[in-house]
Design a protein around this motif. Structure first.
Motif, PDB file in Angstrom:
ATOM      1  N   ALA A 288       0.794  -1.233   0.000  1.00  0.00           N
ATOM      2  CA  ALA A 288       0.000   0.000   0.000  1.00  0.00           C
ATOM      3  C   ALA A 288       0.821   1.273   0.000  1.00  0.00           C
ATOM      4  O   ALA A 288       0.399   2.279  -0.590  1.00  0.00           O
ATOM      5  CB  ALA A 288      -0.947  -0.009   1.205  1.00  0.00           C
ATOM      6  N   ASN A 289       1.964   1.272   0.653  1.00  0.00           N
ATOM      7  CA  ASN A 289       2.683   2.539   0.794  1.00  0.00           C
ATOM      8  C   ASN A 289       4.154   2.455   0.422  1.00  0.00           C
ATOM      9  O   ASN A 289       4.951   3.305   0.821  1.00  0.00           O
ATOM     10  CB  ASN A 289       2.499   3.079   2.213  1.00  0.00           C
ATOM     11  CG  ASN A 289       1.101   3.641   2.401  1.00  0.00           C
ATOM     12  OD1 ASN A 289       0.792   4.720   1.923  1.00  0.00           O
ATOM     13  ND2 ASN A 289       0.247   2.883   3.073  1.00  0.00           N
ATOM     14  N   THR A 290       4.515   1.470  -0.391  1.00  0.00           N
ATOM     15  CA  THR A 290       5.885   1.384  -0.899  1.00  0.00           C
ATOM     16  C   THR A 290       6.227   2.609  -1.731  1.00  0.00           C
ATOM     17  O   THR A 290       7.310   3.205  -1.579  1.00  0.00           O
ATOM     18  CB  THR A 290       6.067   0.109  -1.732  1.00  0.00           C
ATOM     19  OG1 THR A 290       5.676  -1.028  -0.954  1.00  0.00           O
ATOM     20  CG2 THR A 290       7.506  -0.052  -2.179  1.00  0.00           C
ATOM     21  N   ALA A 291       5.319   3.021  -2.612  1.00  0.00           N
ATOM     22  CA  ALA A 291       5.573   4.198  -3.457  1.00  0.00           C
ATOM     23  C   ALA A 291       5.686   5.466  -2.620  1.00  0.00           C
ATOM     24  O   ALA A 291       6.584   6.284  -2.830  1.00  0.00           O
ATOM     25  CB  ALA A 291       4.463   4.334  -4.494  1.00  0.00           C
ATOM     26  N   LEU A 292       4.782   5.633  -1.673  1.00  0.00           N
ATOM     27  CA  LEU A 292       4.824   6.817  -0.813  1.00  0.00           C
ATOM     28  C   LEU A 292       6.150   6.898  -0.064  1.00  0.00           C
ATOM     29  O   LEU A 292       6.789   7.957  -0.008  1.00  0.00           O
ATOM     30  CB  LEU A 292       3.667   6.769   0.189  1.00  0.00           C
ATOM     31  CG  LEU A 292       3.710   7.846   1.278  1.00  0.00           C
ATOM     32  CD1 LEU A 292       3.268   9.183   0.727  1.00  0.00           C
ATOM     33  CD2 LEU A 292       2.853   7.447   2.467  1.00  0.00           C
ATOM     34  N   ARG A 293       6.579   5.789   0.507  1.00  0.00           N
ATOM     35  CA  ARG A 293       7.788   5.810   1.328  1.00  0.00           C
ATOM     36  C   ARG A 293       9.040   5.999   0.483  1.00  0.00           C
ATOM     37  O   ARG A 293      10.015   6.629   0.927  1.00  0.00           O
ATOM     38  CB  ARG A 293       7.845   4.554   2.186  1.00  0.00           C
ATOM     39  CG  ARG A 293       6.753   4.569   3.247  1.00  0.00           C
ATOM     40  CD  ARG A 293       6.589   3.267   3.981  1.00  0.00           C
ATOM     41  NE  ARG A 293       7.788   2.929   4.734  1.00  0.00           N
ATOM     42  CZ  ARG A 293       7.870   1.859   5.521  1.00  0.00           C
ATOM     43  NH1 ARG A 293       6.829   1.041   5.643  1.00  0.00           N
ATOM     44  NH2 ARG A 293       8.975   1.601   6.183  1.00  0.00           N
ATOM     45  N   SER A 294       9.028   5.486  -0.741  1.00  0.00           N
ATOM     46  CA  SER A 294      10.164   5.748  -1.627  1.00  0.00           C
ATOM     47  C   SER A 294      10.190   7.220  -2.027  1.00  0.00           C
ATOM     48  O   SER A 294      11.268   7.827  -2.145  1.00  0.00           O
ATOM     49  CB  SER A 294      10.109   4.844  -2.864  1.00  0.00           C
ATOM     50  OG  SER A 294       8.975   5.123  -3.657  1.00  0.00           O
ATOM     51  N   ALA A 295       9.013   7.820  -2.208  1.00  0.00           N
ATOM     52  CA  ALA A 295       8.948   9.246  -2.533  1.00  0.00           C
ATOM     53  C   ALA A 295       9.475  10.087  -1.371  1.00  0.00           C
ATOM     54  O   ALA A 295      10.222  11.050  -1.575  1.00  0.00           O
ATOM     55  CB  ALA A 295       7.514   9.644  -2.859  1.00  0.00           C
ATOM     56  N   ILE A 296       9.087   9.724  -0.143  1.00  0.00           N
ATOM     57  CA  ILE A 296       9.573  10.456   1.028  1.00  0.00           C
ATOM     58  C   ILE A 296      11.101  10.409   1.094  1.00  0.00           C
ATOM     59  O   ILE A 296      11.763  11.438   1.305  1.00  0.00           O
ATOM     60  CB  ILE A 296       8.971   9.871   2.325  1.00  0.00           C
ATOM     61  CG1 ILE A 296       7.464  10.142   2.378  1.00  0.00           C
ATOM     62  CG2 ILE A 296       9.666  10.452   3.561  1.00  0.00           C
ATOM     63  CD1 ILE A 296       6.747   9.378   3.476  1.00  0.00           C
ATOM     64  N   LYS A 297      11.675   9.223   0.876  1.00  0.00           N
ATOM     65  CA  LYS A 297      13.133   9.097   0.938  1.00  0.00           C
ATOM     66  C   LYS A 297      13.796   9.875  -0.182  1.00  0.00           C
ATOM     67  O   LYS A 297      14.798  10.582   0.035  1.00  0.00           O
ATOM     68  CB  LYS A 297      13.552   7.631   0.875  1.00  0.00           C
ATOM     69  CG  LYS A 297      15.058   7.445   1.062  1.00  0.00           C
ATOM     70  CD  LYS A 297      15.450   6.000   1.122  1.00  0.00           C
ATOM     71  CE  LYS A 297      16.915   5.778   1.485  1.00  0.00           C
ATOM     72  NZ  LYS A 297      17.837   6.849   1.149  1.00  0.00           N
ATOM     73  N   GLY A 298      13.253   9.775  -1.401  1.00  0.00           N
ATOM     74  CA  GLY A 298      13.848  10.480  -2.529  1.00  0.00           C
ATOM     75  C   GLY A 298      13.803  11.989  -2.358  1.00  0.00           C
ATOM     76  O   GLY A 298      14.791  12.697  -2.627  1.00  0.00           O
TER      77      GLY A 298
END
Length: 289
Positions: A233-243
């Motif tokens: 559910a939130n793999t994309a969100l968390r990768s965006a936060i890190k990036g």
């Protein structure tokens, strides 16, 4: 083929599939561009990205409908929406189903937490009675206009009453007519096997949260365990936060773009994602001022 029929087809085809989460129109479009078969409109992600707050039931129905409508406008694959508790009781669920069906979703997830709910991998949750949740599921099924609109029923009872109670609830929700069953936050592989072996014949969801309560497995392993949907559910969100964090930190510390370029997409990639060439084509075709 309608998006609802397309999603029903996914449920009956052989093999499990990954359902990645989107939190806005951009992330939804990226999920389709990468080649996934469906999109999950994540309640936690929408709360994080749109409100800037943790997933503790702060989003309103209208806020989520607005975001999901934008997702549907720019994608062509089915969308599964996280509708939390249905934003209230069974009567609220009826309105929730009408609103999301108009927004163009293919499936609606409802859960049996007490409102306001919390992220399924947070502590301190509570659940409503099994009977009340069955009533919500029946209200959703009776309200939908498209019989192919899937209703996903989630139980959070593992953390509150144990896995046996969660399985009992899952059976009741399936008997009430839910198309998909989602037992949230099992904590061991043994519990995963217990859930799927007890609930054969209906598509089941495995929600994998990096750092959460459920053991992370591969798609092949999820399928072998008996799950149809591997929810990320939130793999994309968390990768965006890190990036975003990494690129902003470099920009702040170095005061230069020299080492930022490795963290960002190219100009061409950005414009391609957001269909600038298509817009230019429309301008040429329709604008004659």
């Amino acid at each position: 083929m309608s998006k609802t029929k397309e999603f029903q087809k996914l449920l009956t085809e052989p093999g499990a599939f990954i359902l990645p989460g989107a939190y806005d129109a951009m992330s939804a479009r990226l999920i389709e561009e990468i080649g996934f078969k469906a999109i999950y409109a994540t309640g936690a992600g929408i709360s994080n990205a749109q409100l800037g707050w943790a997933d503790v039931g702060l989003t309103s129905l209208k806020e989520v409908v607005d975001i999901v409508t934008r997702m549907a406008d720019v994608t062509s694959i089915p969308i599964v929406v996280d509708a939390d508790t249905g934003f209230g009781n069974a009567i609220n669920v009826m309105r929730t189903v009408r609103e999301f069906e108009r927004a163009g979703v293919a499936a609606i997830q409802l859960e049996d937490q007490v409102s306001p709910k919390k992220c399924g991998h947070f502590n301190g949750k509570d659940v409503i009675s099994k009977e009340e949740m069955v009533g919500k599921i029946k209200a959703a099924l009776d309200t939908r206009q498209d019989e192919n609109l899937a209703i996903m029923a989630r139980t959070d009872a593992v953390a509150v009453h144990g896995v046996e109670e969660a399985i009992e609830r899952a059976h009741a929700y399936a008997e009430a007519g839910a198309d998909i069953i989602f037992v949230e936050a099992p904590t061991t592989l043994e519990q995963l096997r217990q859930i799927t072996s007890s609930l054969k014949g209906i598509p089941q969801v495995l929600n994998l949260v990096e750092g959460g309560k459920t053991p992370l497995v591969s798609l092949n392993e999820a399928e072998e365990l008996g799950f149809k949907i591997m929810l990320c559910a939130n793999t994309a969100l968390r990768s965006a936060i890190k990036g975003i964090t990494d690129s902003l930190r470099v920009l702040k510390e170095e005061g230069s773009h020299d080492n930022v370029l490795d963290f960002i997409c190219t100009w061409e990639e950005r414009q391609s994602l957001f269909k600038l060439d298509q817009i230019k084509q429309w301008e040429k075709e329709y604008s004659h001022s």
